[in-house]
Design a protein around this motif. Sequence first.
Motif, PDB file in Angstrom:
ATOM      1  N   MET A 101       0.837  -1.195   0.000  1.00 45.99           N
ATOM      2  CA  MET A 101       0.000   0.000   0.000  1.00 45.99           C
ATOM      3  C   MET A 101       0.874   1.248   0.000  1.00 45.99           C
ATOM      4  O   MET A 101       2.047   1.207   0.387  1.00 45.99           O
ATOM      5  N   ASP A 102       0.269   2.358  -0.417  1.00 43.96           N
ATOM      6  CA  ASP A 102       0.964   3.634  -0.309  1.00 43.96           C
ATOM      7  C   ASP A 102       0.805   4.173   1.112  1.00 43.96           C
ATOM      8  O   ASP A 102       0.223   3.522   1.986  1.00 43.96           O
ATOM      9  N   ALA A 103       1.300   5.378   1.348  1.00 40.56           N
ATOM     10  CA  ALA A 103       1.288   5.934   2.700  1.00 40.56           C
ATOM     11  C   ALA A 103      -0.118   6.147   3.246  1.00 40.56           C
ATOM     12  O   ALA A 103      -0.334   6.137   4.463  1.00 40.56           O
ATOM     13  N   SER A 104      -1.104   6.330   2.362  1.00 40.83           N
ATOM     14  CA  SER A 104      -2.482   6.548   2.799  1.00 40.83           C
ATOM     15  C   SER A 104      -3.250   5.254   3.009  1.00 40.83           C
ATOM     16  O   SER A 104      -4.419   5.274   3.391  1.00 40.83           O
ATOM     17  N   GLY A 105      -2.610   4.118   2.726  1.00 41.53           N
ATOM     18  CA  GLY A 105      -3.266   2.825   2.913  1.00 41.53           C
ATOM     19  C   GLY A 105      -3.972   2.288   1.694  1.00 41.53           C
ATOM     20  O   GLY A 105      -4.646   1.261   1.763  1.00 41.53           O
ATOM     21  N   GLN A 106      -3.816   2.952   0.534  1.00 35.87           N
ATOM     22  CA  GLN A 106      -4.436   2.483  -0.703  1.00 35.87           C
ATOM     23  C   GLN A 106      -3.566   1.411  -1.362  1.00 35.87           C
ATOM     24  O   GLN A 106      -2.342   1.534  -1.376  1.00 35.87           O
ATOM     25  N   PRO A 107      -4.181   0.335  -1.903  1.00 35.65           N
ATOM     26  CA  PRO A 107      -3.401  -0.709  -2.579  1.00 35.65           C
ATOM     27  C   PRO A 107      -2.550  -0.111  -3.692  1.00 35.65           C
ATOM     28  O   PRO A 107      -2.988   0.799  -4.408  1.00 35.65           O
ATOM     29  N   TRP A 108      -1.333  -0.632  -3.842  1.00 39.39           N
ATOM     30  CA  TRP A 108      -0.412  -0.082  -4.829  1.00 39.39           C
ATOM     31  C   TRP A 108       0.305  -1.228  -5.547  1.00 39.39           C
ATOM     32  O   TRP A 108       0.597  -2.266  -4.958  1.00 39.39           O
ATOM     33  N   GLY A 109       0.583  -1.016  -6.844  1.00 37.23           N
ATOM     34  CA  GLY A 109       1.225  -2.050  -7.647  1.00 37.23           C
ATOM     35  C   GLY A 109       0.198  -2.805  -8.464  1.00 37.23           C
ATOM     36  O   GLY A 109      -0.992  -2.860  -8.114  1.00 37.23           O
ATOM     37  N   SER A 110       0.630  -3.403  -9.577  1.00 35.17           N
ATOM     38  CA  SER A 110      -0.296  -4.060 -10.503  1.00 35.17           C
ATOM     39  C   SER A 110      -0.268  -5.575 -10.433  1.00 35.17           C
ATOM     40  O   SER A 110      -0.993  -6.247 -11.153  1.00 35.17           O
ATOM     41  N   GLY A 111       0.550  -6.133  -9.591  1.00 32.66           N
ATOM     42  CA  GLY A 111       0.619  -7.587  -9.438  1.00 32.66           C
ATOM     43  C   GLY A 111       1.743  -7.922  -8.488  1.00 32.66           C
ATOM     44  O   GLY A 111       2.767  -7.241  -8.454  1.00 32.66           O
ATOM     45  N   ILE A 112       1.544  -8.943  -7.677  1.00 34.17           N
ATOM     46  CA  ILE A 112       2.531  -9.261  -6.660  1.00 34.17           C
ATOM     47  C   ILE A 112       2.638 -10.771  -6.493  1.00 34.17           C
ATOM     48  O   ILE A 112       1.655 -11.500  -6.587  1.00 34.17           O
ATOM     49  N   SER A 113       3.868 -11.250  -6.308  1.00 32.09           N
ATOM     50  CA  SER A 113       4.107 -12.666  -6.022  1.00 32.09           C
ATOM     51  C   SER A 113       5.277 -12.759  -5.066  1.00 32.09           C
ATOM     52  O   SER A 113       6.041 -11.793  -4.914  1.00 32.09           O
ATOM     53  N   TRP A 114       5.410 -13.901  -4.409  1.00 30.72           N
ATOM     54  CA  TRP A 114       6.484 -14.008  -3.440  1.00 30.72           C
ATOM     55  C   TRP A 114       6.964 -15.447  -3.336  1.00 30.72           C
ATOM     56  O   TRP A 114       6.270 -16.396  -3.689  1.00 30.72           O
ATOM     57  N   GLY A 115       8.170 -15.589  -2.857  1.00 30.50           N
ATOM     58  CA  GLY A 115       8.765 -16.904  -2.682  1.00 30.50           C
ATOM     59  C   GLY A 115       8.857 -17.252  -1.212  1.00 30.50           C
ATOM     60  O   GLY A 115       8.996 -16.381  -0.352  1.00 30.50           O
ATOM     61  N   SER A 116       8.778 -18.547  -0.903  1.00 28.51           N
ATOM     62  CA  SER A 116       8.906 -19.022   0.470  1.00 28.51           C
ATOM     63  C   SER A 116       9.688 -20.326   0.479  1.00 28.51           C
ATOM     64  O   SER A 116       9.540 -21.145  -0.428  1.00 28.51           O
ATOM     65  N   SER A 117      10.504 -20.500   1.483  1.00 25.47           N
ATOM     66  CA  SER A 117      11.259 -21.734   1.653  1.00 25.47           C
ATOM     67  C   SER A 117      10.569 -22.605   2.688  1.00 25.47           C
ATOM     68  O   SER A 117       9.979 -22.104   3.643  1.00 25.47           O
ATOM     69  N   MET A 118      10.648 -23.931   2.520  1.00 24.98           N
ATOM     70  CA  MET A 118      10.038 -24.850   3.475  1.00 24.98           C
ATOM     71  C   MET A 118      11.071 -25.418   4.453  1.00 24.98           C
ATOM     72  O   MET A 118      10.817 -26.397   5.144  1.00 24.98           O
ATOM     73  N   ASN A 119      12.247 -24.777   4.522  1.00 21.03           N
ATOM     74  CA  ASN A 119      13.287 -25.228   5.444  1.00 21.03           C
ATOM     75  C   ASN A 119      13.002 -24.745   6.855  1.00 21.03           C
ATOM     76  O   ASN A 119      12.501 -23.639   7.066  1.00 21.03           O
ATOM     77  N   LYS A 120      13.370 -25.568   7.844  1.00 23.19           N
ATOM     78  CA  LYS A 120      13.177 -25.192   9.239  1.00 23.19           C
ATOM     79  C   LYS A 120      14.340 -24.341   9.732  1.00 23.19           C
ATOM     80  O   LYS A 120      15.461 -24.470   9.275  1.00 23.19           O
ATOM     81  N   GLY A 121      14.051 -23.469  10.691  1.00 28.07           N
ATOM     82  CA  GLY A 121      15.079 -22.632  11.278  1.00 28.07           C
ATOM     83  C   GLY A 121      14.437 -21.536  12.098  1.00 28.07           C
ATOM     84  O   GLY A 121      13.224 -21.524  12.327  1.00 28.07           O
ATOM     85  N   SER A 122      15.253 -20.588  12.550  1.00 29.99           N
ATOM     86  CA  SER A 122      14.738 -19.443  13.298  1.00 29.99           C
ATOM     87  C   SER A 122      14.703 -18.189  12.444  1.00 29.99           C
ATOM     88  O   SER A 122      14.233 -17.150  12.898  1.00 29.99           O
ATOM     89  N   LYS A 123      15.210 -18.278  11.196  1.00 27.92           N
ATOM     90  CA  LYS A 123      15.253 -17.125  10.314  1.00 27.92           C
ATOM     91  C   LYS A 123      15.170 -17.591   8.868  1.00 27.92           C
ATOM     92  O   LYS A 123      15.737 -18.604   8.486  1.00 27.92           O
ATOM     93  N   THR A 124      14.453 -16.819   8.045  1.00 29.80           N
ATOM     94  CA  THR A 124      14.414 -17.075   6.606  1.00 29.80           C
ATOM     95  C   THR A 124      14.402 -15.744   5.872  1.00 29.80           C
ATOM     96  O   THR A 124      13.785 -14.783   6.332  1.00 29.80           O
ATOM     97  N   LYS A 125      15.113 -15.697   4.760  1.00 33.80           N
ATOM     98  CA  LYS A 125      15.176 -14.485   3.941  1.00 33.80           C
ATOM     99  C   LYS A 125      14.697 -14.831   2.544  1.00 33.80           C
ATOM    100  O   LYS A 125      15.091 -15.860   1.982  1.00 33.80           O
ATOM    101  N   ASN A 126      13.838 -13.989   1.971  1.00 31.09           N
ATOM    102  CA  ASN A 126      13.318 -14.258   0.639  1.00 31.09           C
ATOM    103  C   ASN A 126      12.956 -12.940  -0.024  1.00 31.09           C
ATOM    104  O   ASN A 126      13.362 -11.870   0.437  1.00 31.09           O
ATOM    105  N   ARG A 127      12.149 -12.999  -1.094  1.00 30.41           N
ATOM    106  CA  ARG A 127      11.867 -11.782  -1.843  1.00 30.41           C
ATOM    107  C   ARG A 127      10.419 -11.725  -2.297  1.00 30.41           C
ATOM    108  O   ARG A 127       9.740 -12.748  -2.445  1.00 30.41           O
TER     109      ARG A 127
END
Length: 397
Positions: A101-127
């Motif tokens: 969202m933008d600063a006013s809380g309105q949805p922003w961007g035309s499409g979004i996807s994300w990656g997730s790892s199924m590895n166990k741990g206390s920390k994960t980094k992705n994009r």
Amino acid sequence: MTASALLVGFFFSIRLSPVVAAYVSHIPGMEKLVDLIMDDKGLQRATEHQMVQNVEASVQEGEIRFSVDEVLMDERRMVIFYTIEHEQPDHVLSLDKIELMDASGQPWGSGISWGSSMNKGSKTKNRVDVNLTEKDVVPDQLQLQVTVAVDQTALDVPIKVSFPIDKARYAAHKEIVYEVNQEVAVDGQRFTIGKITAYPTQTEVSIHFDPANTKHIFDFDQLALADEHGHTYSFWGNGVPYTRDGENVVIYNLESIYFTQPEQLFLQAKQIRALDKEKRHVTIDAHSGTLLKKPDDRVHLDALRQNDDIVGMDFSLQVDVQDVNRYVSFVSDLTDDRGNEYELLQSTSSSDHENELVQVYGKLFKRLTSKGAPTEYRFTLDSYPTRLSDGFRVPVK
């Protein structure tokens, strides 16, 4: 465009550029970013040209800390690198939902996807990959609201992180346009390569399909740009593969050639997936659970389940060896002979346990209107594994 989660493991064969590795190695916290751009040669070169903005904005919610670490973007694509941390070890940490969202809380961007790892741990980094259009005016401040899942169970309280955008990182990098305007004909089906536009994070390829074609072209196998050395630039595998501009124009997103500037450049595809237009329409008898109209004998309706306003369908599809691990979207829009509207609730795909050349698709719909009980269900195929006889190769420069 509906947001989607791509639950994939990041295993890539592309080697990181030594220049990129040297650049990020001396910046605290940037080492882990290396693993997240190994699938995308364009992002590597954008990183090399110091387009990564260091953010380091984080919020703690209970035992969970969510951080926006870095942002890499231009006019057409934003890549947000994030970290999820848990106070306890041995947990699978992932994102269940994302809202930008933008600063006013309105949805922003035309499409979004994300990656997730199924590895166990206390920390994960992705994009997170965000698709942008020319209508998306980039604000100075953005908000990312996420719902974190621990061991695949979504938490009740979402986390919202605000972070600034440093527009100076990309403002000087204007797009590079190649006017191609070359027609291609395969098996009597025609399409025109319009223009190819290179941005620092991706390259857009505009293809115009002739409305007079007798076949509907679904997609291209291994669509890529190739230089004089045989190096190819294709879709990076995570994010938005293409967008549509009207009925007959598709804009494909490939790896960026912005910082490469090859002497020679070609657009090519190994094969072209297409089907006769009249064969795209499928009809199902709602009483007998049989296919009244189908593209060919390779597809079968194995089960039709109807419970009040819920409709479930199971299909099996015979495929060739080259499509064993390549699943099609098959169907997303359902209607019936009463004109009812439906919402797709769930979609699954897998291979048959006994025969890898048979793919199994499950679809679950909910009826949204009450125009009477149908006698027929109808849909148009989103994709199908039939192909034209050849691919193509067109010179760009």
